[in-house]
Design a protein around this motif. Structure first.
Motif, PDB file in Angstrom:
ATOM      1  N   PRO A  90      -1.161   1.135   1.974  1.00  0.00           N
ATOM      2  CA  PRO A  90      -0.116   0.131   2.466  1.00  0.00           C
ATOM      3  C   PRO A  90      -0.295  -0.022   4.054  1.00  0.00           C
ATOM      4  N   ALA A  91      -0.681   0.740   4.864  1.00  0.00           N
ATOM      5  CA  ALA A  91      -1.041   0.369   6.386  1.00  0.00           C
ATOM      6  C   ALA A  91      -2.051  -0.666   6.480  1.00  0.00           C
ATOM      7  N   ALA A  92      -3.285  -0.263   5.524  1.00  0.00           N
ATOM      8  CA  ALA A  92      -4.483  -1.209   5.553  1.00  0.00           C
ATOM      9  C   ALA A  92      -4.123  -2.558   4.981  1.00  0.00           C
ATOM     10  N   THR A  97      -2.676  -8.153   6.147  1.00  0.00           N
ATOM     11  CA  THR A  97      -1.874  -9.423   6.155  1.00  0.00           C
ATOM     12  C   THR A  97      -1.544  -9.928   7.461  1.00  0.00           C
ATOM     13  N   VAL A  98      -1.250  -9.225   8.465  1.00  0.00           N
ATOM     14  CA  VAL A  98      -1.067  -9.917   9.795  1.00  0.00           C
ATOM     15  C   VAL A  98      -2.275 -10.356  10.228  1.00  0.00           C
ATOM     16  N   ALA A 103      -5.100 -15.636  11.465  1.00  0.00           N
ATOM     17  CA  ALA A 103      -6.102 -16.347  11.237  1.00  0.00           C
ATOM     18  C   ALA A 103      -5.711 -17.852  10.647  1.00  0.00           C
ATOM     19  N   ALA A 104      -4.762 -17.806   9.673  1.00  0.00           N
ATOM     20  CA  ALA A 104      -4.239 -19.158   8.947  1.00  0.00           C
ATOM     21  C   ALA A 104      -3.454 -19.842  10.238  1.00  0.00           C
TER      22      ALA A 104
END
Length: 129
Positions: A90-92, A97-98, A103-104
């Motif tokens: 979950p941490a990865a 996601t961040v 980047a988006a």
């Protein structure tokens, strides 16, 4: 001892309300009160003084907050380290996601800027945004 001697002792300058020493003391007290009042009014009326005081208050609050953070940072870092080690997937996923969201946003802003530049390139000067 004569009766007038005891009367003279009872009626001294300290017990008489209108004695010069008492009047002087009252005058000094009143001057001090007036000075305090004028100082308080001046502090409220002058914006620079109010700004300095609020700046000093904010500085003190931020220093106190920084001290609290410095004190609690090692413990929180250990807690975060323990959480990541106990559940790495979950941490990865959160980290990816961040990174993907950042980047988006960067790519989207670049594309909008390039499109705006291309649109404005062929317009006359007075129509540029």
């Amino acid at each position: 001892m004569r009766p007038s001697d005891t009367t003279d002792k009872v009626i001294s300058s300290h017990s008489v309300p209108g004695a010069p020493e008492n009047i002087r003391a009252e005058i000094e007290q009143t001057r001090g009160d007036i000075t305090d009042t004028v100082t308080a009014i001046t502090e409220k009326a002058v914006p620079a003084t109010r700004l300095r005081r609020s700046l000093a208050d904010m500085k003190a609050k931020s220093a106190a907050g920084a001290a609290r953070v410095r004190q609690s940072a090692p413990q929180r870092a250990r807690q975060a380290q323990h959480a990541v080690r106990s559940r790495p997937v979950p941490a990865a996923a959160t980290a990816l996601t961040v990174v993907g969201a950042v980047a988006a946003v960067i790519v989207s802003r670049r594309r909008k800027a390039q499109a705006r530049a291309a649109r404005n390139r062929w317009l006359p000067g007075f129509l540029h945004r």
